[in-house]
Motif scaffolding. Structure first.
Motif, PDB file in Angstrom:
ATOM      1  N   ALA A  78       4.345  -7.096 -20.000  1.00 34.52           N
ATOM      2  CA  ALA A  78       2.845  -6.569 -19.876  1.00 34.52           C
ATOM      3  C   ALA A  78       2.027  -7.770 -20.374  1.00 34.52           C
ATOM      4  N   ILE A  79       2.412  -8.450 -21.461  1.00 37.72           N
ATOM      5  CA  ILE A  79       1.471  -9.490 -21.806  1.00 37.72           C
ATOM      6  C   ILE A  79       1.487 -10.653 -20.732  1.00 37.72           C
ATOM      7  N   VAL A  80       2.567 -11.081 -20.473  1.00 29.72           N
ATOM      8  CA  VAL A  80       2.750 -12.247 -19.134  1.00 29.72           C
ATOM      9  C   VAL A  80       1.859 -11.669 -18.282  1.00 29.72           C
ATOM     10  N   ALA A  81       1.742 -10.765 -17.697  1.00 31.28           N
ATOM     11  CA  ALA A  81       0.982 -10.224 -16.607  1.00 31.28           C
ATOM     12  C   ALA A  81      -0.423 -10.818 -16.633  1.00 31.28           C
ATOM     13  N   TYR A  82      -1.125 -10.890 -17.873  1.00 31.55           N
ATOM     14  CA  TYR A  82      -2.558 -11.359 -17.881  1.00 31.55           C
ATOM     15  C   TYR A  82      -2.769 -12.793 -18.180  1.00 31.55           C
ATOM     16  N   ILE A  92      -8.425  -7.445 -12.795  1.00 34.50           N
ATOM     17  CA  ILE A  92      -9.236  -8.339 -13.538  1.00 34.50           C
ATOM     18  C   ILE A  92      -9.513  -9.535 -12.656  1.00 34.50           C
ATOM     19  N   PHE A  93      -8.211 -10.017 -11.996  1.00 34.67           N
ATOM     20  CA  PHE A  93      -8.062 -11.074 -11.147  1.00 34.67           C
ATOM     21  C   PHE A  93      -8.965 -11.185  -9.908  1.00 34.67           C
ATOM     22  N   ILE A  94      -8.984  -9.921  -9.399  1.00 32.90           N
ATOM     23  CA  ILE A  94      -9.740  -9.617  -8.405  1.00 32.90           C
ATOM     24  C   ILE A  94     -11.339  -9.645  -8.775  1.00 32.90           C
ATOM     25  N   LEU A 124     -11.984 -10.157 -20.636  1.00 34.76           N
ATOM     26  CA  LEU A 124     -11.372  -8.481 -20.334  1.00 34.76           C
ATOM     27  C   LEU A 124     -10.003  -9.099 -20.351  1.00 34.76           C
ATOM     28  N   LEU A 125      -9.420 -10.217 -20.059  1.00 35.69           N
ATOM     29  CA  LEU A 125      -8.029 -10.649 -20.187  1.00 35.69           C
ATOM     30  C   LEU A 125      -7.425 -10.394 -21.608  1.00 35.69           C
ATOM     31  N   ILE A 126      -8.306 -10.913 -22.640  1.00 39.41           N
ATOM     32  CA  ILE A 126      -8.002 -10.841 -24.010  1.00 39.41           C
ATOM     33  C   ILE A 126      -7.847  -9.381 -24.231  1.00 39.41           C
ATOM     34  N   PHE A 127      -8.798  -8.494 -24.021  1.00 41.91           N
ATOM     35  CA  PHE A 127      -8.678  -7.333 -24.317  1.00 41.91           C
ATOM     36  C   PHE A 127      -7.605  -6.651 -23.382  1.00 41.91           C
ATOM     37  N   GLY A 128      -6.962  -6.838 -22.241  1.00 44.36           N
ATOM     38  CA  GLY A 128      -5.746  -6.384 -21.764  1.00 44.36           C
ATOM     39  C   GLY A 128      -4.440  -6.922 -22.324  1.00 44.36           C
ATOM     40  N   ILE A 129      -4.447  -8.072 -23.174  1.00 48.13           N
ATOM     41  CA  ILE A 129      -3.467  -8.581 -23.850  1.00 48.13           C
ATOM     42  C   ILE A 129      -3.162  -7.765 -25.061  1.00 48.13           C
ATOM     43  N   ILE A 130      -4.217  -7.534 -25.744  1.00 50.49           N
ATOM     44  CA  ILE A 130      -4.329  -6.855 -26.907  1.00 50.49           C
ATOM     45  C   ILE A 130      -3.853  -5.543 -26.706  1.00 50.49           C
ATOM     46  N   SER A 131      -4.350  -4.923 -25.572  1.00 48.93           N
ATOM     47  CA  SER A 131      -3.640  -3.578 -25.313  1.00 48.93           C
ATOM     48  C   SER A 131      -2.251  -3.384 -25.110  1.00 48.93           C
ATOM     49  N   ALA A 132      -1.846  -4.632 -24.292  1.00 52.82           N
ATOM     50  CA  ALA A 132      -0.402  -4.799 -23.836  1.00 52.82           C
ATOM     51  C   ALA A 132       0.398  -4.917 -25.140  1.00 52.82           C
ATOM     52  N   SER A 133      -0.067  -5.678 -26.088  1.00 55.85           N
ATOM     53  CA  SER A 133       0.861  -6.017 -27.355  1.00 55.85           C
ATOM     54  C   SER A 133       0.854  -4.778 -28.251  1.00 55.85           C
ATOM     55  N   ASN A 134      -0.222  -3.840 -27.990  1.00 56.96           N
ATOM     56  CA  ASN A 134      -0.011  -2.525 -28.644  1.00 56.96           C
ATOM     57  C   ASN A 134       0.772  -1.513 -28.036  1.00 56.96           C
ATOM     58  N   GLU A 135       1.097  -2.067 -26.732  1.00 56.36           N
ATOM     59  CA  GLU A 135       1.824  -1.212 -25.889  1.00 56.36           C
ATOM     60  C   GLU A 135       1.080   0.259 -25.621  1.00 56.36           C
ATOM     61  N   ALA A 136      -0.225   0.038 -25.421  1.00 56.93           N
ATOM     62  CA  ALA A 136      -1.065   1.254 -25.036  1.00 56.93           C
ATOM     63  C   ALA A 136      -1.559   1.120 -23.771  1.00 56.93           C
ATOM     64  N   PRO A 155      -7.344   1.191 -20.611  1.00 58.71           N
ATOM     65  CA  PRO A 155      -7.848   0.538 -19.693  1.00 58.71           C
ATOM     66  C   PRO A 155      -8.785  -0.641 -20.251  1.00 58.71           C
ATOM     67  N   VAL A 156      -8.895  -1.613 -19.631  1.00 63.19           N
ATOM     68  CA  VAL A 156      -9.942  -2.639 -20.198  1.00 63.19           C
ATOM     69  C   VAL A 156     -11.329  -2.184 -20.048  1.00 63.19           C
ATOM     70  N   PRO A 157     -12.243  -2.603 -21.035  1.00 64.84           N
ATOM     71  CA  PRO A 157     -13.757  -2.026 -21.004  1.00 64.84           C
ATOM     72  C   PRO A 157     -14.235  -2.307 -19.520  1.00 64.84           C
ATOM     73  N   GLY A 158     -15.021  -1.346 -19.224  1.00 63.44           N
ATOM     74  CA  GLY A 158     -15.930  -1.707 -17.951  1.00 63.44           C
ATOM     75  C   GLY A 158     -15.334  -1.435 -16.611  1.00 63.44           C
ATOM     76  N   ILE A 159     -14.333  -2.148 -16.318  1.00 64.16           N
ATOM     77  CA  ILE A 159     -13.798  -2.103 -14.896  1.00 64.16           C
ATOM     78  C   ILE A 159     -12.348  -1.459 -15.006  1.00 64.16           C
ATOM     79  N   GLY A 160     -11.685  -1.320 -16.020  1.00 62.58           N
ATOM     80  CA  GLY A 160     -10.371  -0.765 -16.138  1.00 62.58           C
ATOM     81  C   GLY A 160     -10.146   0.398 -15.266  1.00 62.58           C
ATOM     82  N   LYS A 161     -11.065   1.446 -15.197  1.00 58.52           N
ATOM     83  CA  LYS A 161     -11.047   2.673 -14.686  1.00 58.52           C
ATOM     84  C   LYS A 161     -10.865   2.669 -13.174  1.00 58.52           C
ATOM     85  N   LEU A 162     -11.588   1.689 -12.690  1.00 57.57           N
ATOM     86  CA  LEU A 162     -11.677   1.371 -11.411  1.00 57.57           C
ATOM     87  C   LEU A 162     -10.284   0.941 -10.585  1.00 57.57           C
TER      88      LEU A 162
END
Length: 110
Positions: free
Chosen positions: A7-11, A44-46, A79-91, A94-101
């Motif tokens: 999950a972390i490597v994906a970011y 996020i990449f898109i 946003l990638l940093i927020f995603g890495i933090i979320s993945a490291s917490n195994e949560a 979604p990332v803020p702003g665009i994650g729900k999309l």
């Protein structure tokens, strides 16, 4: 690799995303954690590609906005940093702003 690691490597760049995706596809039991973060990272990449296109167009029309647009160009990194933090917490948050999309998009990951 462990699911948390995938999950972390994906970011971490598109190459990291491809590595995590291939490992995910080879798993016997698909992890919802890895699938969720693969979806978020691809989103996020898109978003980053689209944002850079818009920034380039605006900067070519109004060059005086260059420094402000440079700061806006750092948004995908944040946003990638927020995603890495979320993945490291195994949560599965979604990332803020665009994650729900991008939560239920990219059906090829299922």
């Amino acid at each position: 690799m462990k699911n948390k690691t995938l999950a972390i490597v994906a970011y971490i760049t598109l190459i990291g995303w491809v590595i995590a995706y291939l490992q995910y596809k080879n798993q016997e039991e698909k992890s919802p954690l890895v699938r969720y973060h693969l979806t978020q990272a691809l989103g996020i990449f898109i978003f980053a590609i689209a944002l850079n296109i818009v920034i380039t167009i605006i900067a070519s029309i109004i060059p005086s906005l260059g420094s402000i647009l440079l700061i806006a160009g750092l948004l995908p990194l944040i946003l990638l940093i927020f995603g890495i933090i979320s993945a490291s917490n195994e949560a599965l948050s979604p990332v803020p702003g665009i994650g729900k999309l991008f939560e239920n998009k990219f059906s090829f990951l299922n």
